[in-house]
Write an enzyme that holds these catalytic residues in place. Structure first.
Site, PDB file in Angstrom:
ATOM      1  CG  ASP A 143      -0.307  -0.410   2.509  1.00  0.00           C
ATOM      2  OD1 ASP A 143       0.942  -0.312   2.611  1.00  0.00           O
ATOM      3  OD2 ASP A 143      -1.023  -0.833   3.427  1.00  0.00           O
TER       4      ASP A 143
ATOM      5  CG  ASN B  75      -8.929  -1.387  11.750  1.00  0.00           C
ATOM      6  OD1 ASN B  75      -7.972  -2.073  11.388  1.00  0.00           O
ATOM      7  ND2 ASN B  75      -9.350  -0.335  11.067  1.00  0.00           N
TER       8      ASN B  75
ATOM      9  CG  HIS C 283      -5.888  -2.242   8.690  1.00  0.00           C
ATOM     10  ND1 HIS C 283      -5.854  -0.868   8.768  1.00  0.00           N
ATOM     11  CD2 HIS C 283      -4.655  -2.642   9.076  1.00  0.00           C
ATOM     12  CE1 HIS C 283      -4.661  -0.478   9.164  1.00  0.00           C
ATOM     13  NE2 HIS C 283      -3.918  -1.535   9.366  1.00  0.00           N
TER      14      HIS C 283
ATOM     15  CD  GLU D 127      -8.606   1.055   7.424  1.00  0.00           C
ATOM     16  OE1 GLU D 127      -8.517   0.109   8.232  1.00  0.00           O
ATOM     17  OE2 GLU D 127      -7.910   2.084   7.536  1.00  0.00           O
TER      18      GLU D 127
HETATM   19  P1  PGA Z   1       2.076  -1.729  12.653  1.00  0.00           P
HETATM   20  O1  PGA Z   1       0.939  -1.666  11.548  1.00  0.00           O
HETATM   21  O2  PGA Z   1       2.986  -2.835  12.249  1.00  0.00           O
HETATM   22  O3  PGA Z   1       2.725  -0.388  12.601  1.00  0.00           O
HETATM   23  O4  PGA Z   1       1.390  -2.010  13.953  1.00  0.00           O
HETATM   24  C1  PGA Z   1       0.347  -2.839  11.102  1.00  0.00           C
HETATM   25  C2  PGA Z   1      -0.851  -2.509  10.265  1.00  0.00           C
HETATM   26  O5  PGA Z   1      -1.514  -1.484  10.506  1.00  0.00           O
HETATM   27  O6  PGA Z   1      -1.163  -3.294   9.353  1.00  0.00           O
END
Ligand code: PGA
Length: 243
Positions: A67, A136, A138, A143
């Protein structure tokens, strides 16, 4: 899903980095799907260490990042292109032209997403996709929603994601939109490796592994994939059934 609980983020980084290095040794033309965020950092550090020890080369490898934010210049330190250059690509021998990103600033967003999807297909598809998970649920920037997504697309970030990622930005600069591989693109990877650490991920991890398949927790889509490895620390695994 093959779930392994390891003592801490450093142990997870070593295990994940070693898994990726073993895959690259076995297939020097490997196509990697890569992720950003805090979770992959120890894994990238391990890959760099093994590369610098002369144990593994990525000279024949290609990569596609999950992404990218919309509306940030490529050179912005918070762009995922900058992140990958700093945290991995500049320290291994992957060729810059073999690293692929969604261009979050492309004027024709649908065309850009189609270009990226076609490039992944032309490369033969992703052999090994690295993922984190949002609090959450994702994966990528897919999302929670009413339906699982398909191919790459532009999305509006959820309030949960904005809250989690705004720590990296100065006041109110956090982008609200991003382009992301869809859940369908992610599920086409031949192998998936997901890393999660910390208590903030425990509920999302529980849903992903033990919850019902539902787009309300996009990571539950991984239940449908036959080759998923999940590395968790004790805190991220703390809400899983003990049996
Ligand atoms: P993080 O993000 O590794 O910074 O916790 C993971 C994500 O949001 O997919």
């Amino acid at each position: 899903m093959n779930v392994t609980i390891l003592p801490d983020a450093a142990a997870i980084g070593r295990a994940a980095g070693d898994l990726i290095c073993a895959a690259a040794q076995q297939n020097p033309a490997i196509v990697l799907g890569l992720a950003t965020g805090a979770s992959p950092l120890p894994c990238y550090a391990r890959i760099i260490q093994r590369h610098q020890a002369g144990e593994v080369s990525f000279a024949g490898a290609r990569s596609f990042n999950l992404d990218e934010y919309c509306g940030l210049p490529e050179s912005d330190p918070n762009s995922y292109r900058s992140f990958m250059r700093k945290e991995l690509f500049s320290q291994i021998d992957i060729l810059p032209e073999n690293t692929h990103f969604l261009d979050g600033n492309a004027p024709d967003e649908a065309a850009e997403c189609a270009r990226f999807t076609a490039a992944m297909q032309a490369a033969g598809g992703i052999d090994l996709q690295l993922l984190g998970i949002g609090r959450n649920g994702h994966i990528g920037f897919n999302e929670p929603g009413d339906a699982f997504t398909g191919e790459a697309y532009k999305t509006r970030l959820s309030e949960s994601t904005i809250a989690a990622n705004s720590v990296y930005f100065s006041q109110d600069d956090m982008p609200r939109y991003a382009m992301t591989m869809g859940v369908g693109s992610i599920l086409r990877a031949r192998e998936i490796l997901l890393i999660a650490t910390g208590e903030a991920k425990a509920e999302a991890v529980r849903s992903m592994i033990e919850g019902e398949l539902s787009p309300a927790c996009p990571a539950t889509a991984l239940q449908q994939h036959e080759h998923v490895t999940i590395f968790l620390d004790e805190a991220a695994a703390s809400l899983l059934k003990k049996d």
